[in-house]
Design a protein around this motif. Structure first.
Motif, PDB file in Angstrom:
ATOM      1  N   UNK A 252      25.730  17.561  45.076  1.00  0.00           N
ATOM      2  CA  UNK A 252      26.831  16.902  44.366  1.00  0.00           C
ATOM      3  C   UNK A 252      27.358  17.810  43.257  1.00  0.00           C
ATOM      4  N   UNK A 253      26.554  18.725  42.779  1.00  0.00           N
ATOM      5  CA  UNK A 253      26.991  19.686  41.754  1.00  0.00           C
ATOM      6  C   UNK A 253      26.093  20.908  41.853  1.00  0.00           C
ATOM      7  N   UNK A 254      26.682  22.075  41.643  1.00  0.00           N
ATOM      8  CA  UNK A 254      25.897  23.319  41.702  1.00  0.00           C
ATOM      9  C   UNK A 254      26.570  24.372  40.831  1.00  0.00           C
ATOM     10  N   UNK A 255      25.830  24.919  39.889  1.00  0.00           N
ATOM     11  CA  UNK A 255      26.367  26.057  39.136  1.00  0.00           C
ATOM     12  C   UNK A 255      25.248  27.076  38.936  1.00  0.00           C
ATOM     13  N   UNK A 256      25.658  28.332  38.906  1.00  0.00           N
ATOM     14  CA  UNK A 256      24.698  29.437  38.854  1.00  0.00           C
ATOM     15  C   UNK A 256      25.162  30.459  37.813  1.00  0.00           C
ATOM     16  N   UNK A 267      29.148  33.692  35.666  1.00  0.00           N
ATOM     17  CA  UNK A 267      28.977  32.390  36.301  1.00  0.00           C
ATOM     18  C   UNK A 267      29.485  32.561  37.719  1.00  0.00           C
ATOM     19  N   UNK A 268      28.630  32.291  38.675  1.00  0.00           N
ATOM     20  CA  UNK A 268      28.952  32.561  40.076  1.00  0.00           C
ATOM     21  C   UNK A 268      30.168  31.747  40.500  1.00  0.00           C
ATOM     22  N   UNK A 269      31.149  32.404  41.117  1.00  0.00           N
ATOM     23  CA  UNK A 269      32.336  31.703  41.625  1.00  0.00           C
ATOM     24  C   UNK A 269      32.068  31.246  43.065  1.00  0.00           C
ATOM     25  N   UNK A 270      32.702  30.174  43.471  1.00  0.00           N
ATOM     26  CA  UNK A 270      32.667  29.746  44.877  1.00  0.00           C
ATOM     27  C   UNK A 270      31.577  28.750  45.212  1.00  0.00           C
ATOM     28  N   UNK A 271      30.794  28.304  44.211  1.00  0.00           N
ATOM     29  CA  UNK A 271      29.689  27.378  44.530  1.00  0.00           C
ATOM     30  C   UNK A 271      30.213  26.017  44.999  1.00  0.00           C
ATOM     31  N   UNK A 290      27.197  34.682  48.341  1.00  0.00           N
ATOM     32  CA  UNK A 290      28.038  34.658  47.130  1.00  0.00           C
ATOM     33  C   UNK A 290      27.446  35.575  46.057  1.00  0.00           C
ATOM     34  N   UNK A 291      26.128  35.468  45.883  1.00  0.00           N
ATOM     35  CA  UNK A 291      25.471  36.289  44.855  1.00  0.00           C
ATOM     36  C   UNK A 291      25.621  37.772  45.206  1.00  0.00           C
TER      37      UNK A 291
END
Ligand code: FAD
Ligand code: SF4
Length: 373
Positions: A252-256, A267-271, A290-291
């Protein structure tokens, strides 16, 4: 190392006074001094005035209100590390604080100093005589980058631990300036993609505080740091993941947030492409891709660039798998999933993508030399 040089120490009582003092030619802010003092002793900076921020009262505040947490830039890492309430909500931040250097070090090292610390490179963090014997380099005193001699930019890496979780949480920084109004900007805007001048602070500007919004209920987060020496070392790759899963076990939510691989933390884009999907092998691979695309490690450490890239990929995949399993056990999610199972018609418990039970999180082997913190 040599002496830190001749300078006078100024000790303002307010941030506004500190900002004005920083307009003096050759003035530098000092917080815990754990990054600044070795750099002065290596001759990497020449300070005429040291503006000691230790006397600024508002600098050491930790406050919580309806919007989130306000952490003064002068809060020490030891206080962050031991803060039980912070640990419950912002686990990755507390883990990252506890992973910096050694315990004695963390009693003086500060949040603001960690975010503003200089970038690092094996050709730069050396004594003056070492660098002189090597012809200095583009970042300081020379005209060639020994990491990428054909280019005209410095690729020194930003290796602070705390930026990764703060980026994952969507933190903002508050900046006070002598010539500019007090302002709040996303943490990512504090950095520039330039190893030689990686901060966007203008002349006379200081970091006053970090504001971290409350995480949504059910959020799980963690920080993972790969480093050469397990006891005490900068991150080769530092990865923080914050996520939530819904009642179906889908993201439901993901940030890296990632540190240690580029000249700025990112901050990773595209999550968002992984949302509404179960955390299966395909999701782990998608995150890993992505990473791998967004980290740009160069040969600025003793470790090969590709090792740092792989360490970042492995850390992100592993954290995603582990945290999704953890988040699925959160009381709200677990009871909603049980209710969904109890009330669902038999066919809905089949393999329909919308109703499929969450797969077991997959764990990937970590890259060599990495460590769970
Ligand atoms: C042996 C050793 C091991 C270390 N290991 C780690 C590690 O594992 N991980 C890690 O992240 N770091 C590590 N560090 C680097 C450093 O100790 C930490 O980043 C620490 O948090 C820096 O905080 P400080 O308060 O001591 O900063 P200082 O040294 O006081 O300041 C660092 C820089 O930021 C500037 N500055 C300080 N406060 C502000 C402010 N409020 N606004 C604007 N500029 C400011 C200073 O002028 C200076 O340029 C290590 C350092 C050493 C010597
Ligand atoms: S990346 Fe290049 S310019 Fe930057 S510190 Fe290293 S050798 Fe110097």
């Amino acid at each position: 190392m040599r002496s830190a040089g001749d300078f006078d120490v100024l000790r303002p009582a307010t941030l506004a006074d500190a900002a004005v003092l920083l307009l003096r030619p050759g003035a530098m802010p000092l917080a815990g001094g754990t990054d600044l003092m070795p750099n002065l002793r290596r001759g990497l900076h020449a300070a005429r005035w040291i503006v000691d921020l230790g006397g600024v009262a508002e600098f050491g505040r930790i406050e919580r209100d309806a919007a989130g947490w306000s952490l003064g830039a002068g809060v020490t890492l030891a206080r962050l590390e031991r803060h039980a309430e912070l640990a419950r909500e912002l686990r990755a931040l507390v883990q990252a604080a506890g992973a910096v250097a050694g315990p004695g070090h963390r009693t003086v090292a500060t949040l603001g100093g960690n975010l503003c610390q200089d970038t690092r490179c094996i050709h730069y963090n050396q004594s003056a005589w070492w660098r002189e014997a090597n012809g200095f380099c583009l970042k300081h005193g020379g005209d060639t980058c020994h990491v990428a001699p054909q280019g005209q930019r410095c690729h020194a890496a930003y290796e602070g631990d705390l930026a990764a979780p703060l980026l994952a949480y969507g933190a903002e920084v508050e900046i006070v300036g002598a010539l500019t109004p007090r302002r709040r900007v996303p943490l990512a805007a504090l950095y520039r993609d330039d190893g030689a001048a990686h901060l966007s602070l203008a002349e006379g500007e200081l970091l006053a505080a970090v504001h971290v919004p409350h995480v949504a209920p059910g959020t799980a987060s963690a920080y993972h740091k790969a480093r050469v020496r397990m006891a005490m070392d900068f991150p080769l790759a530092g990865v923080a993941v914050a996520l939530r899963v819904d009642a179906r076990g889908c993201l439901a939510a993901l940030s890296v947030g990632i540190s240690g691989t580029n000249s700025h933390p990112l901050r990773l884009a595209g999550t968002e492409d992984l949302l509404e999907r179960p955390v299966d092998d395909a999701a782990l691979h998608a995150l890993g891709r992505l990473v791998a695309r967004q980290v740009t490690p160069m040969r600025s450490t003793v470790t090969a660039s590709n090792h740092r890239r792989l360490a970042a990929v492995a850390a992100a995949e592993r954290l995603l798998g582990e945290l999704a399993g953890l988040a699925a056990l959160a009381p709200g999610v677990a009871s909603a999933r049980a209710a969904a199972r109890d009330h669902a018609p038999a066919h809905a418990l089949d393999h329909s993508p919308d109703h499929a039970p969450a797969p077991e999180p997959t764990r990937r082997p970590a890259a060599a030399n990495d460590e769970r913190t």
